[in-house]
Design a protein around this motif. Structure first.
Motif, short mmCIF file in Angstrom:
data_model
loop_
_atom_site.label_atom_id
_atom_site.label_comp_id
_atom_site.label_asym_id
_atom_site.label_seq_id
_atom_site.Cartn_x
_atom_site.Cartn_y
_atom_site.Cartn_z
N ASP A 69 0.79 -1.87 -68.98
CA ASP A 69 1.28 -0.55 -68.54
C ASP A 69 2.37 -0.70 -67.48
O ASP A 69 3.39 0.00 -67.51
CB ASP A 69 0.13 0.28 -67.96
CG ASP A 69 -0.88 0.70 -69.03
OD1 ASP A 69 -0.57 0.61 -70.23
OD2 ASP A 69 -1.99 1.12 -68.64
N ASN A 70 2.17 -1.65 -66.56
CA ASN A 70 3.19 -1.91 -65.53
C ASN A 70 4.49 -2.39 -66.17
O ASN A 70 5.58 -2.00 -65.74
CB ASN A 70 2.68 -2.96 -64.54
CG ASN A 70 1.55 -2.46 -63.66
OD1 ASN A 70 1.31 -1.26 -63.57
ND2 ASN A 70 0.84 -3.37 -63.04
N LEU A 96 7.24 -3.28 -57.19
CA LEU A 96 6.70 -2.94 -55.87
C LEU A 96 5.87 -1.66 -55.94
O LEU A 96 4.78 -1.59 -55.38
CB LEU A 96 7.82 -2.75 -54.86
CG LEU A 96 8.27 -3.97 -54.07
CD1 LEU A 96 9.55 -3.66 -53.31
CD2 LEU A 96 7.18 -4.45 -53.12
N ASP A 97 6.40 -0.65 -56.62
CA ASP A 97 5.68 0.63 -56.73
C ASP A 97 4.36 0.47 -57.47
O ASP A 97 3.34 1.01 -57.04
CB ASP A 97 6.55 1.67 -57.43
CG ASP A 97 7.69 2.16 -56.56
OD1 ASP A 97 7.57 2.08 -55.32
OD2 ASP A 97 8.71 2.60 -57.13
N THR A 98 4.36 -0.26 -58.58
CA THR A 98 3.13 -0.43 -59.34
C THR A 98 2.13 -1.28 -58.55
O THR A 98 0.93 -1.00 -58.56
CB THR A 98 3.38 -1.05 -60.72
OG1 THR A 98 4.04 -2.31 -60.58
CG2 THR A 98 4.22 -0.14 -61.59
N SER A 163 3.11 -9.62 -54.43
CA SER A 163 1.65 -9.63 -54.48
C SER A 163 1.07 -9.63 -53.08
O SER A 163 0.19 -8.84 -52.73
CB SER A 163 1.17 -10.85 -55.26
OG SER A 163 -0.21 -11.04 -55.10
N ARG A 164 1.56 -10.53 -52.23
CA ARG A 164 0.99 -10.69 -50.89
C ARG A 164 1.33 -9.53 -49.96
O ARG A 164 0.46 -9.02 -49.25
CB ARG A 164 1.50 -12.00 -50.27
CG ARG A 164 0.86 -12.37 -48.98
CD ARG A 164 -0.62 -12.70 -49.16
NE ARG A 164 -1.23 -12.97 -47.87
CZ ARG A 164 -2.39 -12.48 -47.49
NH1 ARG A 164 -3.08 -11.70 -48.30
NH2 ARG A 164 -2.89 -12.77 -46.32
N MET A 180 9.12 -1.95 -47.33
CA MET A 180 9.10 -3.07 -48.28
C MET A 180 10.27 -2.98 -49.26
O MET A 180 10.92 -3.98 -49.55
CB MET A 180 7.76 -3.11 -49.03
CG MET A 180 6.61 -3.60 -48.17
SD MET A 180 5.12 -3.90 -49.14
CE MET A 180 4.57 -2.23 -49.44
N HIS A 181 10.54 -1.76 -49.74
CA HIS A 181 11.69 -1.58 -50.63
C HIS A 181 12.98 -2.00 -49.94
O HIS A 181 13.80 -2.71 -50.52
CB HIS A 181 11.78 -0.12 -51.10
CG HIS A 181 10.86 0.22 -52.21
ND1 HIS A 181 11.03 -0.24 -53.49
CD2 HIS A 181 9.74 0.98 -52.23
CE1 HIS A 181 10.07 0.23 -54.27
NE2 HIS A 181 9.27 0.97 -53.53
#
Length: 198
Positions: A69-70, A96-98, A163-164, A180-181
């Protein structure tokens, strides 16, 4: 007319996956019982074992469904770019959003680490999200929009960082998704080749 049609089997499998996803996201792998999944999905234990070998297999396939889905969202983001560089960066923002989704994050970045082997996860990742973003990064390099770097090293640096950092963000109020973006945009910009100056 048989009640065990392919459509009914597929619907039963999809329902089990959806309920299991909610349980794993809320309770984690150890806290999720197959009995509760069966009860909430409204299926028999036999139906569950018809589709899934065991709890590990169910969790692995939940991870595969989430990553698939991602990947669809990421593919759309990549396709929306005006050029290979924009497509790659759009894909990173979509990742990043997912990854920031609470349920996705717990299953894929917390629980998954202790449940799936590296080979299991690598097969899922490269068949889905990695199979979208990594080629987008290579395309940006091949078409002269991005500095050529060692592909595997850069890819795992980016994927591991996402991930982290999303996991840390879930537990801390020091950083948020917008920050983060912005930071990933700055980080990636060092690899960009400005084609307008050619």
């Amino acid at each position: 007319m048989t009640t065990n049609s392919p459509r009914k089997r597929r619907t039963s499998r999809d329902r089990i996956l959806a309920i299991a996803t909610m349980h794993f996201a809320k309770l984690g792998y150890l806290g999720t019982s197959l009995e509760a999944v069966v009860k909430d999905a409204g299926v028999s234990r036999g139906a569950l074992y018809h589709h899934f070998a065991d709890k590990h297999d169910l969790f692995r396939l939940v991870c595969l469904k989430l990553q698939s889905d991602n990947a669809k969202k990421i593919d759309s983001a990549i396709a929306s770019g005006a050029n290979p560089w924009e497509g790659f960066v759009n894909g990173i923002h979509s990742m990043l959003d997912t990854a920031a989704d609470k349920g996705v994050r717990r299953i894929l970045f917390v629980e998954r680490v202790s449940v799936l082997t590296w080979d299991e996860w690598s097969a899922i990742d490269m068949g889905t999200v990695g199979g979208s973003l990594r080629p987008a990064m290579i395309r940006a390099m091949d078409e002269g929009y991005m500095e050529r770097r060692p592909v595997a090293a850069l890819w795992y640096l980016i994927a591991g960082s996402i991930s982290r950092v999303t996991t840390i963000a879930a537990e801390s109020d020091e950083i948020d998704l917008d920050d983060m973006h912005d930071e990933f945009e700055q980080l990636l910009s060092k690899y960009r080749i400005d084609r307008d100056q050619d």
